[in-house]
Design an enzyme around this catalytic site. Structure first.
Site, PDB file in Angstrom:
ATOM      1  CE1 TYR A 219       0.638   1.013   4.517  1.00  0.00           C
ATOM      2  CE2 TYR A 219       0.602  -1.386   4.380  1.00  0.00           C
ATOM      3  CZ  TYR A 219       0.913  -0.228   5.065  1.00  0.00           C
ATOM      4  OH  TYR A 219       1.515  -0.307   6.293  1.00  0.00           O
TER       5      TYR A 219
ATOM      6  CG  HIS B 218       5.215   2.165   2.158  1.00  0.00           C
ATOM      7  ND1 HIS B 218       3.877   1.875   2.359  1.00  0.00           N
ATOM      8  CD2 HIS B 218       5.699   2.538   3.380  1.00  0.00           C
ATOM      9  CE1 HIS B 218       3.579   2.064   3.636  1.00  0.00           C
ATOM     10  NE2 HIS B 218       4.668   2.457   4.274  1.00  0.00           N
TER      11      HIS B 218
END
Length: 325
Positions: free
Chosen positions: A253, A300
Site C-alpha cells: 500500500y 511501500h
C-alpha cells in the site's frame, strides 16, 4: 473675386474633409487601444488563473492517472465499500478483523463530522498548499516562511515544528497520521486519519471516548489531543486508487507521504512539496532524527513512488523544493 471665393470654398472643403478623417482616425485608434487594453487584461487574468489553477488535462501521463471522481474522504453516504475495495483493504490488516465494519462506521459518524469536504472547487478558487515531508534535506533550507505562506500546510505523521520553525515553519492546517504515528494537535489542525485496518477506525473512536485501545500491532496512545470537529478519514477506495493509479501496484500500500501528496492534488489548486527525497549525502532520514529509512523496501514501493513524484514535478503538476540535496 470669383476666383477668391472658389479658393475659399476649396480650402473649407479640404479642412472639413481633414477634420472628418482625423476624427475617424482617432475614434478607430481609441477602439483599437481599448481592444488592446482589454485583450491585455484578459490575457493577464488567464495567466494569473493558470498560475494558481493547474490544467489537469494538458498531460496525457497525468490524465491517465488522475481520477477526479474518486471518493477522497469517508462519510456515511459513501461508506459502503465495493467488494473489490473491501477485500483488498482487509488484506492489508496485520491484526485479525473481528469487528463489523458497518457498525464501526455508524458509530464513527455519530461522533465526527459527516459532510462533504472541499467541494468548493471551481475556476475562481485559488488554494495553495504546502505538503511538508520529513526528509533531512529540510535542515538548513530556510523554507519556514515559504511553507507558512500557503493556505493549507499539510504535515505527515510525527514531523515536529518546535525548534525547527526556520526550516519547516510553524503553521499546520492538516496532519495525516495513523494510530501508530499519532501526536497531539492544536485546535486549528485537522486530524486526517489514514486507516489501514478497521482497528484504526476503532482506535479513533476510542481515543475520543473510552480510551481503551492501547495496542494494535504495537503500543499506541490511548487518547489524542485534537479537535473532534476537525476529524477527517481517508476513504479506503482513495487508498486503493493511489496504490493502483499512482504507485502502479508497487508495495502493499502507498506510504503516508505519497498518499498525502496525491490527497493534496485533489483538494488544492497549487501544490508545493517540501521535505521529500534524500539528503545531500544520499541518505534517507528524518530532519528530527538520524534513523535511516530503507525506502526501497518494506510495505511501500518507495523507489517507484519517488520516481512518480519527480515525474509530477516534470509535468508541472507540483513544485518541488528539494532543500539541501
Amino acid at each position: 473675386m470669383t476666383t477668391l471665393l472658389k479658393r475659399f470654398h476649396y480650402i473649407t472643403a479640404l479642412l472639413s474633409s481633414s477634420a472628418i478623417l482625423l476624427f475617424l482616425y482617432f475614434q478607430n485608434s481609441e477602439v483599437v487601444l481599448k481592444y488592446s487594453y482589454y485583450s491585455f487584461v484578459s490575457e493577464r487574468a488567464q495567466r494569473t488563473s493558470h498560475i494558481c489553477l493547474e490544467d489537469r488535462g494538458n498531460s496525457s501521463w497525468f490524465s491517465e492517472r488522475y481520477k477526479p471522481t474518486v471518493p477522497i474522504l469517508l462519510n456515511s453516504t459513501n461508506s459502503e465499500l465495493h467488494p473489490n475495495i473491501s477485500s483488498w483493504w482487509k488484506e492489508l490488516q496485520d491484526v485479525p478483523n473481528v469487528s463489523n465494519y458497518t457498525e464501526v462506521v455508524d458509530q464513527l459518524f455519530s461522533l465526527f463530522p459527516d459532510k462533504e469536504h472541499y467541494s468548493d472547487a471551481g475556476p475562481d478558487r485559488c488554494r495553495t498548499c504546502a505538503v511538508v515531508g520529513n526528509s533531512g534535506n529540510l535542515l538548513g533550507s530556510n523554507y519556514g516562511q515559504q511553507i507558512d505562506s500557503n493556505d493549507f500546510v499539510i504535515r505527515i505523521n510525527k514531523g515536529p515544528t518546535e525548534d525547527y520553525e526556520k526550516d519547516v515553519g510553524n503553521k499546520t492546517t492538516h496532519r495525516i497520521l495513523y494510530p501508530e504515528s499519532a501526536v497531539d494537535l492544536d485546535d486549528n489542525t485537522h486530524l486526517v486519519l489514514l486507516p489501514i485496518k478497521v482497528l484504526d477506525l476503532q482506535w479513533l473512536i476510542s481515543a475520543f471516548t473510552t480510551k481503551n485501545i492501547t495496542q494494535t500491532y504495537t503500543k499506541v496512545p490511548s487518547t489524542i489531543k485534537a479537535s473532534k470537529d476537525k476529524v477527517m478519514i481517508l476513504h479506503p477506495e482513495f487508498i486503493r486508487y493511489v496504490h493502483d493509479n499512482w504507485a502502479e501496484g508497487h508495495g502493499r500500500y502507498p506510504s503516508t507521504g505519497f498518499l498525502t501528496l496525491i490527497f493534496a492534488l485533489h483538494i488544492c489548486d497549487k501544490v508545493k512539496v517540501f521535505g521529500f527525497g534524500a539528503t545531500s549525502d544520499r541518505n534517507w532520514h528524518h530532519y528530527y532524527d538520524e534513523t535511516l529509512t530503507l525506502f526501497e523496501y518494506g510495505s511501500h514501493g518507495g523507489d517507484f513512488e519517488n520516481k512518480t513524484i519527480n515525474q509530477l514535478h516534470q509535468e508541472n503538476k507540483i513544485l518541488m523544493y528539494k532543500g539541501l540535496t
